[in-house]
Design a protein around this motif. Structure first.
Motif, PDB file in Angstrom:
ATOM      1  N   ARG A 300       0.716  -1.049   0.158  1.00 19.51           N
ATOM      2  CA  ARG A 300      -0.048  -0.220   0.032  1.00 19.51           C
ATOM      3  C   ARG A 300       0.833   1.246  -0.114  1.00 19.51           C
ATOM      4  O   ARG A 300       0.336   2.341  -0.166  1.00 19.51           O
ATOM      5  CB  ARG A 300      -0.857  -0.201   1.241  1.00 19.51           C
ATOM      6  CG  ARG A 300      -2.029  -1.126   1.116  1.00 19.51           C
ATOM      7  CD  ARG A 300      -2.853  -0.982   2.398  1.00 19.51           C
ATOM      8  NE  ARG A 300      -4.269  -1.628   2.242  1.00 19.51           N
ATOM      9  CZ  ARG A 300      -5.017  -1.599   3.145  1.00 19.51           C
ATOM     10  NH1 ARG A 300      -4.844  -1.012   4.275  1.00 19.51           N
ATOM     11  NH2 ARG A 300      -6.084  -2.117   2.997  1.00 19.51           N
ATOM     12  N   TYR A 340      -6.869   0.385  -6.035  1.00 19.54           N
ATOM     13  CA  TYR A 340      -6.865  -0.792  -5.456  1.00 19.54           C
ATOM     14  C   TYR A 340      -5.951  -0.762  -4.518  1.00 19.54           C
ATOM     15  O   TYR A 340      -4.675  -0.356  -4.472  1.00 19.54           O
ATOM     16  CB  TYR A 340      -6.316  -1.779  -6.528  1.00 19.54           C
ATOM     17  CG  TYR A 340      -6.389  -3.479  -6.265  1.00 19.54           C
ATOM     18  CD1 TYR A 340      -7.619  -3.987  -5.989  1.00 19.54           C
ATOM     19  CD2 TYR A 340      -5.179  -4.000  -5.724  1.00 19.54           C
ATOM     20  CE1 TYR A 340      -7.761  -5.231  -5.537  1.00 19.54           C
ATOM     21  CE2 TYR A 340      -5.536  -5.252  -5.234  1.00 19.54           C
ATOM     22  CZ  TYR A 340      -6.503  -5.868  -5.133  1.00 19.54           C
ATOM     23  OH  TYR A 340      -6.696  -7.171  -4.700  1.00 19.54           O
ATOM     24  N   ASN A 341      -6.309  -1.278  -3.133  1.00 19.18           N
ATOM     25  CA  ASN A 341      -5.705  -0.981  -2.036  1.00 19.18           C
ATOM     26  C   ASN A 341      -5.058  -2.306  -1.316  1.00 19.18           C
ATOM     27  O   ASN A 341      -4.832  -2.662  -0.142  1.00 19.18           O
ATOM     28  CB  ASN A 341      -6.411  -0.240  -0.969  1.00 19.18           C
ATOM     29  CG  ASN A 341      -7.550  -0.992  -0.596  1.00 19.18           C
ATOM     30  OD1 ASN A 341      -7.897  -1.921  -0.933  1.00 19.18           O
ATOM     31  ND2 ASN A 341      -8.457  -0.374   0.376  1.00 19.18           N
ATOM     32  N   TYR A 342      -5.294  -3.539  -2.115  1.00 22.88           N
ATOM     33  CA  TYR A 342      -4.645  -4.825  -1.780  1.00 22.88           C
ATOM     34  C   TYR A 342      -5.301  -5.545  -0.467  1.00 22.88           C
ATOM     35  O   TYR A 342      -5.047  -6.080   0.147  1.00 22.88           O
ATOM     36  CB  TYR A 342      -3.080  -4.566  -1.383  1.00 22.88           C
ATOM     37  CG  TYR A 342      -2.213  -4.149  -2.366  1.00 22.88           C
ATOM     38  CD1 TYR A 342      -1.888  -4.966  -3.385  1.00 22.88           C
ATOM     39  CD2 TYR A 342      -2.169  -3.005  -2.431  1.00 22.88           C
ATOM     40  CE1 TYR A 342      -0.819  -4.724  -4.439  1.00 22.88           C
ATOM     41  CE2 TYR A 342      -1.179  -2.215  -3.791  1.00 22.88           C
ATOM     42  CZ  TYR A 342      -0.755  -3.351  -4.761  1.00 22.88           C
ATOM     43  OH  TYR A 342       0.131  -2.948  -5.715  1.00 22.88           O
TER      44      TYR A 342
END
Length: 460
Positions: A300, A340-342
């Protein structure tokens, strides 16, 4: 038509001397043919494998030094070390060049430079994960090595056990041959009926088949022993111990005697839980799962892209008509977790940690039960062995001597003696199996405690 018939026909129409010369020539040709075919008849003489007799500790050392599977497993350590270098790598730079054409070329400078992406807090996390993986690989290799040693112990004990059974059956065969001689002698003197001879012969033939089977079992055990050692060199390992001796070769079998006073289970299991490889491996897997979660969580964090280089503008395109040049530098944030923040990967990594912790608890619980079963088996095997030595063997030897003497002097029939001999044979074979079970149960105990040099506390 065969050559022999042709030779015979020639001899019938030729003088005797010619036949003699012909058959002499035939012998010479046969000898020459034999010489030329001799290497074919006896192939592989140069490839005869060397037989090396070893004691148990020597067999273990040979396996550790030469086993192909263990050598292959050790290569995993080198691979894991290289993975640390891979994880700690820096990103390769990029070479940038900008050359503007047309009207843009008149207003914009030409540029040549280098750009580099700098990872923020990612390399250290990857390296820590790789180091933890190396530790796991080393523990797995240690477990493989330990397991190999235990396999060699079991194979060696089985080989000596099969040799001992063969020796017992061969001795019983010799005694049965003596009994047959006695029966034949007494039958000739009409002291016993002819059926005694027949019964003795049947018993002897039965023993002969058992001896033959025992020889095959020895060869099979020898092959299994060498399969476990798995030496790529042309060496056949065999046991120096030919059989389980009357003194019980506990020292050679690296086993404490059954008369030893063993401690309570609580002391045993406490030490076992400290040494078991599967517990250490399960604990290491927790560490790997935690470090893997750190690696994923740090995805992130944006990285920084740095760039710099040389810029110039020819005089023909310069407002002043002069050649202008200089350096440029720039920086930018990349991999920003905006779209997209995993989150799914981080959640899965957290679940992997929980799985590893549950596995660790499970391995510990199972270890206690496995050690308990192995220790109970070992103590029972020792009790049975002591019972054989103190109660059964001495009485059975006395029984068979009395039975032989009774039949030889006509005080009993051969049927009773044969029954006694078969019972005695079963007792001796059973004693061999009891010894083998005692040695193997100790090996199994070491396998469950994961300590090949298990030492009991001195105060026990």
């Amino acid at each position: 038509m065969s050559l022999f018939k042709i030779f015979s026909g020639i001899c019938q129409i030729t003088p005797p001397i010619s036949c003699y010369n012909f058959f002499s020539m035939k012998k010479i040709l046969a000898i020459i043919l034999l010489i030329f075919t001799f290497p074919v008849i006896t192939p592989g003489i140069e490839d005869v494998k060397k037989v090396k007799k070893v004691y148990l500790n020597e067999a273990v050392e040979a396996a550790v030094a030469n086993n192909i599977d263990l050598q292959a497993a050790k290569l995993e350590v080198e691979i894991a070390k290289n993975n640390i270098k891979t994880a700690n790598r820096l990103q390769n730079p990029s070479v940038d060049a900008f050359y503007f054409l047309g009207a843009a070329g008149r207003s914009e400078p030409r540029q040549v430079g280098i750009s580099e992406t700098v990872e923020i807090l990612k390399r250290s996390a990857r390296k820590n994960l790789a180091v933890s993986n190396l530790s796991l690989v080393e523990k797995n290799v240690g477990y493989t090595k330990f397991d190999l040693k235990m396999d060699v112990r079991e194979a060696y004990i089985n080989l000596v056990a099969q040799k001992s059974i063969l020796d017992t059956l061969e001795q019983q065969k010799e005694l049965q041959e003596e009994l047959l001689d006695i029966a034949q002698h007494r039958a000739k003197s009409n002291e016993v009926p002819e059926i005694d001879v027949l019964q003795a012969e049947i018993a002897l033939n039965q023993l002969i088949t058992q001896v033959n089977t025992a020889r095959v079992n020895v060869n099979t055990a020898l092959a299994s022993f060498n399969k476990i050692i798995n030496d790529p060199n042309k060496v056949i390992y065999d046991s120096k111990d030919k059989l389980f001796s009357e003194e019980n070769n506990f020292a050679e079998m690296l086993t404490p005697p059954p008369t030893y006073k063993f401690p309570d289970f609580d002391i045993i299991v406490e030490k076992a839980l400290e040494n078991r490889y599967d517990i250490k491996i399960a604990k290491q897997e927790i560490d790997i799962a935690e470090k893997n979660m750190t690696v994923i969580a740090r995805q992130r964090i944006p990285d920084i892209s740095l760039s710099g280089g040389y810029a110039y503008k020819p005089g023909a395109y310069s407002d002043t008509g002069n050649f202008n040049n200089g350096a440029y530098a720039g920086a930018s944030l990349v991999n920003i977790p905006l779209f997209y923040n995993y989150s799914p990967e981080i959640q899965n990594a957290a679940l992997k940690v929980q799985q590893a912790e549950l596995k660790y608890n499970s391995v510990q619980n199972k270890a206690v039960k496995d050690v308990s079963a192995a220790y109970e088996r070992f103590l029972t095997a020792g009790e049975n062995l002591n019972y054989y030595e103190e109660k059964i063997l001495k009485s059975s030897e006395k029984m068979i001597d009395m039975s032989m003497d009774s039949y030889e002097h006509g005080k009993s029939d051969i049927t009773a003696l044969i029954v006694m001999k078969q019972a005695y044979k079963s007792i001796i074979v059973g004693y061999t199996y009891a010894l083998s079970e005692y040695y193997n149960s100790w090996t199994n105990f070491l396998r469950e405690t994961n300590d090949e040099d298990f030492e009991f506390p001195e105060n026990i």
